[in-house]
Design a protein around this motif. Sequence first.
Motif, mmCIF file in Angstrom:
data_model
loop_
_atom_site.group_PDB
_atom_site.id
_atom_site.type_symbol
_atom_site.label_atom_id
_atom_site.label_comp_id
_atom_site.label_asym_id
_atom_site.label_seq_id
_atom_site.Cartn_x
_atom_site.Cartn_y
_atom_site.Cartn_z
ATOM 1 N N SER A 37 1.124 -1.032 0.302
ATOM 2 C CA SER A 37 -0.508 -0.154 -0.139
ATOM 3 C C SER A 37 0.500 1.751 -0.033
ATOM 4 O O SER A 37 1.874 1.554 0.636
ATOM 5 N N TYR A 52 -0.064 -0.073 -6.943
ATOM 6 C CA TYR A 52 -1.232 -0.505 -5.402
ATOM 7 C C TYR A 52 -2.475 0.526 -5.762
ATOM 8 O O TYR A 52 -3.889 -0.311 -5.422
ATOM 9 N N ALA A 53 -1.436 1.801 -5.489
ATOM 10 C CA ALA A 53 -3.166 3.431 -5.614
ATOM 11 C C ALA A 53 -3.805 2.656 -7.468
ATOM 12 O O ALA A 53 -5.438 2.798 -7.606
ATOM 13 N N ALA A 93 -5.964 -0.373 -4.799
ATOM 14 C CA ALA A 93 -6.931 0.264 -3.958
ATOM 15 C C ALA A 93 -7.931 0.551 -4.671
ATOM 16 O O ALA A 93 -9.677 0.400 -4.133
ATOM 17 N N TYR A 145 -3.795 5.468 2.287
ATOM 18 C CA TYR A 145 -2.557 5.494 1.567
ATOM 19 C C TYR A 145 -3.078 6.068 -0.224
ATOM 20 O O TYR A 145 -5.362 6.011 0.274
ATOM 21 N N VAL A 197 -5.021 6.044 -4.030
ATOM 22 C CA VAL A 197 -6.492 5.440 -3.987
ATOM 23 C C VAL A 197 -6.648 6.838 -5.527
ATOM 24 O O VAL A 197 -7.076 7.628 -5.586
#
Length: 419
Positions: free
Chosen positions: A296, A301-302, A306, A342, A344
């Motif tokens: 994250s 990941y974003a 996410a 985190y 997104v």
Amino acid sequence: MSSNTASTMDSASDPISGLQSDFELNSTGKRLVSISIFSVLFLGQIAYNIGEFPLAGDLVCYALTTAYLLASGYAAPSVPSLFVFIGVIALAAFRIPFATSSTSWSSLLLLTVLYLPLCFRFKWRPGLEPVQDYTLNAYVLAASAIAATAVVQIAVVNGLHLKALANIYFVLPQSLRGAGFYTFFREEGGIVKANGFFLREAADLSLVTGLALLIEYRTRKRLILLGLLAAGLLCSFSGSGLIAVFAGLLLPKTANRIPAFIVSAVGALLLLVILYNLELPFLAPWFDRLSEFGKSGTSAYARFVAPMEMVQNSLDGGILNTWLGKGAGSFFRDLSLARFTYEVADPTWAKVTYEYGLLGFVLLLTLVAIRLYSSSLRVEACHFFLVSWIGFSFLLKPNYCLLIWLLTLVPNMRRLSRP
């Protein structure tokens, strides 16, 4: 026999050539196309802020070029596209009054403004190929200029540590900065990644150069430009353009090529596995990005993991949220309330599904697919556009919508006539 009479007889005996000579995009039209492409690559971050709305140069060019082509009679509506578009907007407008999330009519208005032009394109007639060639060549040349800028930029920013040249955003006055949630500055292994200075982030540079590389490789094949575009793509240290390029090259062009696609995909996967196990130093920055999918706060990941959490929350909210979404503009409003620790991102598939539901996603995807695959643009470039539109944050980006519109202005009657 007079020259006028001979000319008339020649035209009568060869109606195709007569139509070709009748149609030629005039100097104003060519100038608007060139300026529009320039605005996509060089003016996307320059905007006059009206309240919270950034009036960017690319949006202005989008509106002016569309209006000119319609007023001059060059363009005409596509009836199937108009029906799909009206369906999307009608469902979205119906949903807003009954939404439980905080929504935005201005977000729906922006969607309307950006996607309505996709329902209009050149009237088909013989002799449109030079117009398509002119547009594609103008884009490749502009992208090559961005690639050259990126090569110089990565050397100057990292060698001389001139951080101000990392992005035009840092040198623009506050009143002319485009708004939005963007990453303007990112390092990879201690190296500041290039973005071509004028583009928002390295992923944009990767996609711009990747598309131009694909177009140039399938058309003129000028080695200098191919090398320059490849250098710009590598300077981005971003896999976005590579993913879209591979999708353009590997995805099947017709149904009977699906077996060949499967074999190619397996071969590409095996090649990546072999390269990964070889642990080549110059490929380490690229393969290290794979670990980001499980961490994250990272870019991968974003962008890819996410958003699934946001969509899952929407789908768990009942049948209306599932099929009609939570309403236009609700994605970032609900995201601020969720207070994630985190970043997104808002890739198109996630934003559309969240705000407009599964039905809205299918309709918008249909609108974009009709536009792409009924055009004269090569199928590889159509695949590139479709994959990047679905997978990256391009739903409400004027520059990306303008680019799709410009490069697909010329229809392809062979595709349109297929059942």
